[in-house]
Design an enzyme around this catalytic site. Structure first.
Site, short mmCIF file in Angstrom:
data_model
loop_
_atom_site.label_atom_id
_atom_site.label_comp_id
_atom_site.label_asym_id
_atom_site.label_seq_id
_atom_site.Cartn_x
_atom_site.Cartn_y
_atom_site.Cartn_z
N HIS A 41 0.84 -1.20 0.00
CA HIS A 41 0.00 0.00 0.00
C HIS A 41 0.88 1.25 0.00
CE1 HIS A 41 -2.33 -3.30 1.73
NE2 HIS A 41 -3.42 -2.67 1.33
N GLY A 129 -3.43 -3.63 11.69
CA GLY A 129 -3.90 -4.09 10.38
C GLY A 129 -5.41 -4.14 10.37
N PRO A 130 -6.03 -4.91 11.29
CA PRO A 130 -7.48 -4.81 11.44
C PRO A 130 -7.82 -3.39 11.89
CG PRO A 130 -6.64 -6.78 12.51
CD PRO A 130 -5.45 -5.94 12.17
N ASP A 170 -8.89 6.91 7.40
CA ASP A 170 -10.35 6.92 7.29
C ASP A 170 -10.96 5.61 7.78
OD1 ASP A 170 -11.30 9.45 5.72
OD2 ASP A 170 -9.54 8.76 4.62
N GLY A 171 -10.35 4.49 7.42
CA GLY A 171 -10.88 3.20 7.80
C GLY A 171 -10.91 3.01 9.30
N ILE A 202 -9.98 8.93 0.91
CA ILE A 202 -9.99 7.85 -0.07
C ILE A 202 -10.07 6.51 0.66
CG2 ILE A 202 -8.60 6.59 -1.76
CD1 ILE A 202 -9.84 9.04 -2.96
N HIS A 276 -4.05 3.25 -3.40
CA HIS A 276 -4.19 2.66 -2.06
C HIS A 276 -3.44 1.35 -1.91
CE1 HIS A 276 -5.96 1.37 1.74
NE2 HIS A 276 -6.21 0.21 1.15
N ARG A 368 -19.10 -17.95 39.02
CA ARG A 368 -18.81 -16.51 38.91
C ARG A 368 -18.54 -15.92 40.29
NH1 ARG A 368 -24.34 -12.94 38.44
NH2 ARG A 368 -25.72 -14.36 39.54
N GLU A 421 -17.66 -3.71 24.70
CA GLU A 421 -16.89 -4.94 24.81
C GLU A 421 -15.66 -4.95 23.89
OE1 GLU A 421 -21.13 -5.84 25.96
OE2 GLU A 421 -20.15 -4.84 24.25
N HIS A 483 -29.46 -14.12 24.84
CA HIS A 483 -28.48 -14.06 25.92
C HIS A 483 -27.96 -15.44 26.32
CE1 HIS A 483 -29.71 -9.96 26.09
NE2 HIS A 483 -29.05 -9.70 27.19
#
Length: 676
Positions: A41, A129-130, A170-171, A202, A276, A368, A421, A483
């Site tokens: 890129h 990256g994500p 932007d992403g 872009i 890009h 719990r 979350e 749930h």
């Protein structure tokens, strides 16, 4: 060289000519790397090179000779697809990253992977990256800095005193996690955090306006951020002024919008989505070299620039040397704090052993609640343990003793992540990679879906984040199928490197926390019940730790059938064994708290199950259990969603009963079912 002298040399060295030389060098190194790989890129590096240069040369506090210096500033390339820019910066500034490494961009086994990866490249602070993850990680880093400063700094000695910088695109801002994380950062007043937005308008499909016309400055201002706009991404002085303004603001994080042109300087693709995600091509690259009057030799770095970089490196080395002296004096006066909060790594617990002894072996309780007791027992001696929940602390029992973390007061231990979350998990990753603290976060198991991308990165980066997932099955009951988790335990288990523990009683829960506390090589997920479970005793807990399962009824050496279950289904399996005993069938019952460890033990033959049939039972989908079941075995689990109603009734309707398990055992033995 003192810091003052070094700063003077830096100011003299950074002339307009050097600035343009450095920016052009970064642009071509990135473009050459992408072209050499025929993949990558180039657009972001070409447009964002000026802001990156100004930040790294004037404002980022770092020492290339020691990338892990604890009090360095953190730089996060949240727009990780622009990795060629980051690698070019690291090389030019003198990190241990050679031109040959740049030539190996995106090649198998190289130190310059397609997206930045923690632990692969010196100077990379987190895996990105994500999109959006890096920004949220940075919120965690900035929060960790403030929390450690509150714990360690003295009026005359500041051993934690750095900033966190983010380059986002932007992403990043479109992804929902950025909204969650930015909102939290604003509420906590993280004034040491600055996000620089590469506003090139872009995306892959074309102009960003095709899908997004947010007023980003208004949005971040609404979150409580200080906002700045720079209209020309090539204006070095304006960028420098904006970054200096950000450093002066301590009460709120800063968001800087910098208008840039993607693919700047590359004829034919400049300003378009074509820049890009594809190499520029030899023809475009040659035209770009002519435009900038740049040598035709690829990966060219002018010697004049290397001399300037040596001055900047000396600046960083001097700052680190000053810190080392301050830190040494601080350690001499605060030896226990230095042990409790090791700034260069995630700290290990000092008191996690024998938690099981804290709980009455005859107690009937929800796991719990047992988990909450374990946290309360760990917390006093494990001062670095911090965290909270996604607005569910009362239900997940994860409120840590020691106060709350709020804006302006970061000395507490309980973090209110809010109903966020995804951001919670990514912020915990940032706290973990920062070093010095051990994060815990919690929500209901069914909502693990909301944070799964960040949990995957916890595993990918081998970060010892602890996830507490409660309300683990259809026994949630009246809240209904939305749930009631069905596929969620299995979804956690299939992520490589995640330790998934589903204890069957209070004693096992304490052991699960021992395992989680001592696991510093990756994330741990504790899967816990809402409903009370009977105590199973303390026998066999050492087997549970070593092999992932223990025998809670009968004798594996003298049994006709084995009933193996996890969590709440273990007590149901014991009821089934009682039914079978009335039919003259001996059944041993196993509690499988850690299925992956059990699978390893069986595969490696360190433990071998008897040759008789096994009935595997769990309140979830059958997929993983079917994979380990032998031909004569049977699996009792779920194949669909639940319904709203009392938990026991829902479970019975779905076939999660003692009679169903007993019937499966009889069928496996070739006998007629007795309780259909």
């Amino acid at each position: 060289m003192t810091v003052e002298t070094s700063a003077t040399n830096r100011a003299e060295a950074l002339t307009d000519e050097i600035d343009q030389l450095a920016i052009t060098t970064l642009r071509f190194l990135a473009a050459d790397a992408v072209q050499s790989a025929n993949s990558g890129h180039p657009g972001l590096p070409l447009g964002a090179a000026p802001m990156a240069w100004v930040l790294w040369s004037r404002h980022l506090r770092h020492d290339p000779a020691n990338p892990r210096w604890p009090d360095r500033d953190r730089f996060v390339l949240s727009a990780g697809h622009g990795s060629a820019l980051l690698y070019s910066l690291l090389h030019v500034f003198g990190y241990d990253l050679s031109l040959q490494d740049l030539r190996q961009f995106r090649q198998l086994g190289s130190r310059t992977p397609g997206h930045p990866e923690l632990g692969i490249t010196p100077g990379v602070e987190t895996t990105t990256g994500p999109l959006g993850q890096g920004l949220a990680n940075a919120v965690g880093m900035a929060l960790a800095e403030r929390m450690l400063a509150a714990r360690c700094n003295e009026e005359e000695r500041r051993v934690v005193d750095h900033r966190t910088w983010v380059l986002a695109g932007d992403g990043d801002l479109m992804e929902g996690i950025s909204h969650e994380a930015a909102s939290l950062a604003g509420r906590l007043g993280l004034g040491r955090l600055t996000v620089i937005f590469d506003d090139n308008n872009i995306t892959i499909d074309g102009p960003a306006e095709l899908s997004c016309r947010d007023d980003v400055l208004g949005r971040f201002a609404a979150y409580g951020w200080h906002t700045i706009s720079v209209e020309d991404g090539n204006d070095v002085a304006a960028i420098d002024s904006a970054l200096a303004e950000a450093r002066a603001v301590e009460s709120a994080p800063t968001f800087i919008k910098v208008r840039t042109t993607i693919g700047y300087g590359a004829p034919g693709v400049e300003g378009s989505s074509k820049a890009h995600g594809s190499p520029l091509g030899e023809e475009n690259l040659a035209a770009m070299r002519m435009k900038f009057e740049w040598p035709s030799t690829s990966f060219h770095v002018p010697e004049t620039l290397r001399h300037v970089m040596s001055l900047l490196a000396a600046d960083g080395a001097a700052a680190r040397a000053d810190w080392i002296r301050t830190y040494a004096n601080w350690v001499a006066d605060n030896p226990q704090a230095a042990v409790d909060f090791p700034l260069d790594r995630v700290p290990a617990p000092s008191n996690s052993d024998a938690l099981t002894a804290l709980f009455d072996s005859n107690a009937t309780t929800a796991t719990r609640q047992a988990s909450g007791a374990a946290l309360a027992a760990l917390a006093p001696g494990y001062r670095a343990l911090v965290g909270g929940s996604a607005d569910l602390a009362g239900s997940t029992n994860t409120a840590l003793p020691g106060g709350e973390v709020v804006a302006g007061d970061y000395a507490g231990r309980t973090i209110h992540f809010g109903i966020r979350e995804h951001a919670m998990a990514a912020v915990m990753n940032g706290i973990s990679v920062h070093g010095g603290l051990r994060p815990v976060g919690s929500t209901f198991l069914v909502f693990s879906d909301y944070l799964r991308p960040a949990l995957r990165l916890s595993a990918l980066m081998r970060q010892p984040v602890v996830y507490v997932f409660t309300h683990d099955s259809v026994y949630v009951g009246e809240d209904g199928p939305t749930h009631q988790p069905i596929e969620h335990i299995e979804a956690l288990r299939v992520i490589p490197g995640v330790t998934v523990l589903r204890p069957a009683d209070a004693a096992e829960t304490m052991l699960a926390w021992e395992i989680a506390a001592q696991n510093l090589t990756g994330p741990t997920a504790l899967v816990l019940t809402r409903q009370n479970l009977p105590a199973l005793g303390a026998d066999g807990l050492s087997d549970l730790r070593e092999n992932g399962f223990r025998t809670v009824r009968g004798d594996l050496g003298q049994t006709t059938v084995v009933l193996a279950a996890s969590g709440s289904e273990v007590s149901t399996a014991i009821e089934a064994a009682d039914l079978l005993a009335a039919r003259g069938v001996d059944a041993a019952v196993l509690s499988v708290m850690w299925r992956e460890r059990m699978h390893e033990a069986l595969r490696d033959h360190s433990r071998i199950l008897p040759g008789c049939p096994v009935v595997w039972a769990e309140a979830g989908i059958k997929t993983g259990w079917c994979a380990i079941a032998r031909d004569q075995d049977r699996v009792v689990g779920l194949t669909g969603f639940g319904e709203s109603g009392p938990g026991a009734q829902v479970a019975a309707q779905l076939g999660l009963t003692a009679t169903a398990i007993a019937d499966a055992a009889l069928t496996a033995l070739g006998q007629a079912a007795a309780w259909d």
